[in-house]
Motif scaffolding. Structure first.
Motif, mmCIF file in Angstrom:
data_model
loop_
_atom_site.group_PDB
_atom_site.id
_atom_site.type_symbol
_atom_site.label_atom_id
_atom_site.label_comp_id
_atom_site.label_asym_id
_atom_site.label_seq_id
_atom_site.Cartn_x
_atom_site.Cartn_y
_atom_site.Cartn_z
ATOM 1 N N GLY A 128 2.554 12.907 2.863
ATOM 2 C CA GLY A 128 2.153 13.690 1.913
ATOM 3 C C GLY A 128 2.264 14.716 2.489
ATOM 4 N N ASP A 129 2.260 14.421 4.298
ATOM 5 C CA ASP A 129 1.860 15.932 5.048
ATOM 6 C C ASP A 129 3.172 16.287 5.962
ATOM 7 O OD1 ASP A 129 2.231 13.262 6.625
ATOM 8 O OD2 ASP A 129 1.821 14.760 8.087
ATOM 9 N N TYR A 130 4.230 16.898 6.256
ATOM 10 C CA TYR A 130 5.449 17.412 6.781
ATOM 11 C C TYR A 130 5.434 16.785 8.660
ATOM 12 C CZ TYR A 130 5.739 20.026 2.938
ATOM 13 O OH TYR A 130 5.734 20.514 1.424
ATOM 14 N N VAL B 105 1.549 -4.704 8.691
ATOM 15 C CA VAL B 105 1.201 -3.271 8.825
ATOM 16 C C VAL B 105 1.076 -2.135 9.641
ATOM 17 C CG1 VAL B 105 -1.088 -3.492 7.324
ATOM 18 C CG2 VAL B 105 -1.114 -3.662 9.603
ATOM 19 N N TRP B 106 1.395 -0.762 9.936
ATOM 20 C CA TRP B 106 2.236 0.036 10.755
ATOM 21 C C TRP B 106 0.864 -0.407 12.455
ATOM 22 C CZ3 TRP B 106 -2.063 3.007 13.312
ATOM 23 C CH2 TRP B 106 -2.922 3.626 12.836
ATOM 24 N N GLY B 107 0.200 -0.660 12.071
ATOM 25 C CA GLY B 107 -0.822 -0.246 13.177
ATOM 26 C C GLY B 107 -0.919 -2.520 13.961
ATOM 27 N N PRO C 90 -12.801 2.631 -2.049
ATOM 28 C CA PRO C 90 -14.421 3.256 -1.875
ATOM 29 C C PRO C 90 -14.742 3.761 -0.927
ATOM 30 C CG PRO C 90 -13.949 0.975 -1.245
ATOM 31 C CD PRO C 90 -12.726 1.240 -2.329
ATOM 32 N N GLN C 91 -13.972 4.261 0.531
ATOM 33 C CA GLN C 91 -14.372 5.023 1.498
ATOM 34 C C GLN C 91 -14.601 6.314 0.664
ATOM 35 O OE1 GLN C 91 -12.045 3.955 4.310
ATOM 36 N NE2 GLN C 91 -12.675 2.076 5.012
ATOM 37 N N PRO C 92 -15.507 7.167 0.481
ATOM 38 C CA PRO C 92 -15.851 8.956 0.297
ATOM 39 C C PRO C 92 -14.955 9.223 1.297
ATOM 40 C CG PRO C 92 -17.464 7.828 1.616
ATOM 41 C CD PRO C 92 -17.173 5.929 1.693
ATOM 42 N N ASN D 222 -5.297 8.792 -3.142
ATOM 43 C CA ASN D 222 -3.261 9.538 -4.301
ATOM 44 C C ASN D 222 -2.196 9.667 -3.162
ATOM 45 O OD1 ASN D 222 -2.584 8.452 -6.245
ATOM 46 N ND2 ASN D 222 -3.007 11.023 -7.140
ATOM 47 N N GLU D 223 -2.379 9.683 -1.578
ATOM 48 C CA GLU D 223 -0.919 10.734 -0.849
ATOM 49 C C GLU D 223 0.306 8.919 -1.151
ATOM 50 O OE1 GLU D 223 -2.315 11.601 2.994
ATOM 51 O OE2 GLU D 223 -0.098 11.980 2.982
ATOM 52 N N ILE D 224 0.982 9.494 -0.591
ATOM 53 C CA ILE D 224 2.396 8.468 -0.356
ATOM 54 C C ILE D 224 3.099 8.317 1.158
ATOM 55 C CG2 ILE D 224 3.533 9.965 -2.363
ATOM 56 C CD1 ILE D 224 4.857 10.239 0.150
HETATM 57 O O1 G3I Z 1 -11.830 -0.359 7.408
HETATM 58 C C1 G3I Z 1 -10.124 -1.203 6.782
HETATM 59 C C2 G3I Z 1 -10.646 -2.821 7.393
HETATM 60 O O2 G3I Z 1 -11.520 -2.779 5.956
HETATM 61 C C3 G3I Z 1 -9.160 -3.077 6.520
HETATM 62 O O3 G3I Z 1 -9.667 -5.306 7.063
HETATM 63 C C4 G3I Z 1 -8.714 -3.137 7.995
HETATM 64 C C5 G3I Z 1 -6.644 -3.934 7.599
HETATM 65 O O4 G3I Z 1 -5.836 -3.037 8.781
HETATM 66 O O5 G3I Z 1 -8.232 -1.837 8.013
HETATM 67 C C6 G3I Z 1 -9.388 -0.725 8.336
HETATM 68 O O6 G3I Z 1 -9.398 0.187 8.362
HETATM 69 C C7 G3I Z 1 -8.482 1.213 7.775
HETATM 70 C C8 G3I Z 1 -7.002 1.799 8.633
HETATM 71 O O7 G3I Z 1 -6.370 2.775 8.317
HETATM 72 C C9 G3I Z 1 -6.380 0.652 8.823
HETATM 73 O O8 G3I Z 1 -5.346 0.022 7.419
HETATM 74 C C10 G3I Z 1 -9.508 2.347 7.684
HETATM 75 O O9 G3I Z 1 -10.046 2.534 7.019
HETATM 76 C C11 G3I Z 1 -8.635 3.694 7.239
HETATM 77 O O10 G3I Z 1 -9.079 4.777 7.312
HETATM 78 C C12 G3I Z 1 -7.499 4.081 7.893
HETATM 79 O O11 G3I Z 1 -6.639 4.846 6.997
HETATM 80 C C13 G3I Z 1 -4.967 5.505 7.838
HETATM 81 C C14 G3I Z 1 -5.793 6.436 7.703
HETATM 82 O O12 G3I Z 1 -4.217 7.593 8.460
HETATM 83 C C15 G3I Z 1 -6.622 8.073 8.904
HETATM 84 O O13 G3I Z 1 -6.195 7.272 9.895
HETATM 85 C C16 G3I Z 1 -4.178 4.743 7.051
HETATM 86 O O14 G3I Z 1 -3.887 3.704 7.592
HETATM 87 C C17 G3I Z 1 -2.791 5.594 7.625
HETATM 88 O O15 G3I Z 1 -1.924 5.025 7.162
HETATM 89 C C18 G3I Z 1 -3.033 7.133 7.157
HETATM 90 O O16 G3I Z 1 -2.453 7.645 7.835
HETATM 91 C C19 G3I Z 1 -1.644 9.210 7.546
HETATM 92 C C20 G3I Z 1 -1.043 10.009 8.664
HETATM 93 O O17 G3I Z 1 -2.354 9.702 9.775
HETATM 94 C C21 G3I Z 1 -0.541 11.320 8.028
HETATM 95 N N1 G3I Z 1 -0.345 11.460 6.973
HETATM 96 C C22 G3I Z 1 -0.766 10.801 6.213
HETATM 97 C C23 G3I Z 1 -0.755 9.127 6.150
HETATM 98 C C24 G3I Z 1 -1.287 8.657 5.030
HETATM 99 O O18 G3I Z 1 -2.124 8.994 4.550
#
Ligand code: G3I
Ligand code: 9MR
Length: 561
Positions: free
Chosen positions: A162-164, A366-368, A512-514, A539-541
């Motif tokens: 959703g960001d650039y 997954v990405w990580g 469900p995370q706020p 609701n991001e892509i």
């Molecule tokens: O908490 C869960 C855990 O319960 C679960 O088992 C585990 C599985 O891998 O994931 C855990 O952590 C999450 C983490 O992503 C890994 O998936 C976090 O809760 C969650 O907050 C974190 O979210 C990431 C988010 O950035 C915030 O850092 C998303 O994966 C990642 O896709 C998203 O990426 C963003 C970019 O930073 C900026 N551009 C938009 C993009 C999409 O939202």
């Protein structure tokens, strides 16, 4: 007459294959019978009784499962419950083809530095945004050859989400996953045309599309030492404005070990897969493998150079507050990179490193966590190469099968009749991709390995979940189905003045995370979803989520045709 109530009966809103198991789920209680009629003839072609009812651990809602699998004739239908509620669905030999097309086309709309033309984009045409020919070396990325403030050119690539901004870690994962589908089903992709500027040039559109981003990635490598900048970004997120109106300066920041290894991996993989088309891509394969080897050498010398934005901001100006893609464990990146480098060069040092960093267990892509991408490439390698990986490959294959067995365990009796969606842990930021689709992709690979139909059957079930058979009744892909997201957190879609969002994007989904600034959810985890522009946590892509969607859809469609 029965009322159309898309919230009362949940189906796969895109369509079922003739041979596929066909399930609908309803919240209606005390159902006696349901019928299916052919929409064009009005004839009743099937009638049945509920299969079972079930509730989730967190919900008092009773979901009732309706099975109409015996119906196998392609066509358009209506499913009606007790003469009261009705929902449309279809059966088709190419049920997921429109999804594969849309999911791949979505990347074209994300292209940076390029006008998006009406011929290809219809009403979503737009001027070019972000030329990225004047990108500043951030203080965190300074070197003697490129002191802070040096200007480099780093155009093209895809906007991340959703960001650039453009993030190497996520870009590399995205392409690596897409190439994992390509290397498993190359013929499928020679036929998957998406009406992009390159269509019809004799190259699969998937390769043309990924090339647009690979070219950008190459410019993110410091030519002096081979290290790769973690991201190209504005200091803070832009507002919800059109790309051509963005005026904030763009920086490349610190080189990181994760970005550098992901870059090495994907360049090595692309080098191999683009080789047959080298007369078109003119020397790309050679350039890519050289860049990959140089990157790998840098990473081996900087194994602790993780990207830590908080620490970066305590030392350097200007502060950076955009996406982190932080990850403090590079074992899986080493494994994936060493794997691709070995498979492309045959050099024993990379085989040794692949063995050294091989994980003990298979984990979802997954990405990580990129080790699954290495596993997929090993599984596609020649028998001789696989033999070279005998120290760890058999164990990883076994672990994949083990995971597949645990995923399908009990899926037959869950509220949505799928492996995904009945555990609280199934729902987090991006989980429709990182859990639902990733499970599906893993189940398909387990099927390819074992030929056990039940793995494939359960992969289809997760796809049904994504496409509407779920707790909210949304088909979670923009532009597809009768109830789909209309307000994604997507700057391109929000700022373009067009009502419909740009099509073909998977949203993050229930989480469900706020989110800061929004009221906390009080509903069940599988309903914690808001179709609102503000809701970036549901609701991001994102390009990596679309890579999961495309890979999942294309592999299922390839296996069905
Ligand atoms: O908490 C869960 C855990 O319960 C679960 O088992 C585990 C599985 O891998 O994931 C855990 O952590 C999450 C983490 O992503 C890994 O998936 C976090 O809760 C969650 O907050 C974190 O979210 C990431 C988010 O950035 C915030 O850092 C998303 O994966 C990642 O896709 C998203 O990426 C963003 C970019 O930073 C900026 N551009 C938009 C993009 C999409 O939202
Ligand atoms: O739009 C941003 C989105 O791409 C990110 O995933 C999200 C989390 O990093 O942040 C969004 O940007 C918001 C920022 O974090 C806080 N101010 C409001 C921004 C737009 O909603």
């Amino acid at each position: 007459a029965a009322t159309a109530a898309n919230d009362t009966i949940r189906v796969n809103q895109l369509g079922y294959y003739p041979h596929q198991e066909k399930i609908a789920v309803t919240d209606c209680r005390d159902i006696k019978t349901f019928t299916v009629t052919n929409t064009s003839t009005g004839q009743t072609v099937f009638s049945g009784k509920p299969l079972y009812s079930a509730s989730s651990e967190w919900s008092d809602k009773v979901r009732t499962i309706l099975d109409f699998s015996p119906l196998k004739v392609p066509g358009n239908y209506q499913l009606t419950i007790d003469g009261k509620y009705t929902v449309p669905f279809s059966i088709s030999n190419q049920a997921l083809l429109p999804l594969s097309r849309a999911a791949l086309k979505a990347f074209y709309y994300q292209r940076c530095s390029l006008p998006i033309e009406e011929t290809y984009a219809g009403k979503w045409t737009r001027p070019a945004g972000h030329p990225d020919t004047q990108v500043i070396i951030h203080a965190s990325a300074a070197s003697s050859e490129r002191p802070a403030g040096t200007v480099i050119s780093s155009p093209k690539g895809w906007y991340d989400a959703g960001d650039y901004n453009k993030y190497i870690v996520n870009s590399a994962f995205t392409i690596g996953l897409m190439l994992s589908a390509y290397q498993a089903f190359p013929e499928y992709f020679t036929k998957l045309e998406t009406n992009i500027p390159e269509s019809g040039n004799g190259i699969p559109d998937l390769l043309d599309e990924t090339y647009y981003n690979l070219v950008w990635m190459l410019s993110m490598q410091d030519p002096a030492d081979g290290g790769v900048y973690h991201k190209l970004t504005t200091p803070s997120f832009e507002g919800f404005i059109r790309p051509e109106d963005c005026k904030q300066p763009r920086y490349v920041v610190q080189k990181s070990v994760t970005a550098t290894l992901d870059f090495a991996a994907v360049m090595a993989q692309a080098s191999r897969l683009f080789t047959p088309y080298d007369s078109h891509f003119k020397g790309f394969s050679e350039k890519a493998i050289q860049a990959a080897e140089k990157a790998y050498a840098w990473a081996a010398e900087h194994p602790e150079s993780y990207y830590d934005q908080r620490r970066l901001n305590s030392q350097f100006q200007p502060a950076i507050s955009t996406g982190e893609y932080g990850d403090r464990n590079a074992q899986d990146e080493f494994f994936w990179a060493a794997t691709e480098l070995y498979l492309s060069t045959g050099k024993s040092m990379y085989l040794q490193d692949a063995a050294k960093y091989a994980p003990h267990q298979y984990t979802l892509p997954v990405w990580g966590n990129l080790s699954a991408l290495g596993v997929f490439s090993w599984m596609q390698a020649s028998a001789q190469k696989q033999e070279a990986g005998q120290k760890f490959l058999p164990g990883l294959k076994q672990s994949l099968i083990h995971l597949a067995d645990s995923l399908i365990q009990g899926a037959d009796v869950t509220p949505f009749h799928a492996p995904y969606g009945h555990h609280t842990q199934d729902f987090f930021w991006g989980s429709l991709s990182d859990q639902c689709a990733s499970q599906g992709i893993s189940l398909i690979h387990a099927y390819l390995l074992s030929k056990k139909e039940t793995y494939l059957n359960n992969a289809y079930r997760n796809m049904d979940y994504l496409l509407g058979r779920n707790a909210t009744g949304y088909c979670y892909v923009t532009g597809i189905g009768f109830k789909s997201p209309k307000h994604p957190h997507h700057r391109l879609s929000v700022s373009d003045g067009i009502n419909e969002p740009i099509p073909g994007f998977l949203v993050g989904g229930p989480n469900p995370q706020p989110q800061m600034g929004l009221p906390a959810f009080t509903c069940a985890p599988d309903e914690a979803y808001l179709d609102q522009e503000l809701s970036y946590t549901t609701n991001e892509i994102a390009i990596n989520w679309n890579a999961s969607l495309l890979t999942f859809s294309a592999m299922l469609d390839a296996l069905a045709s």
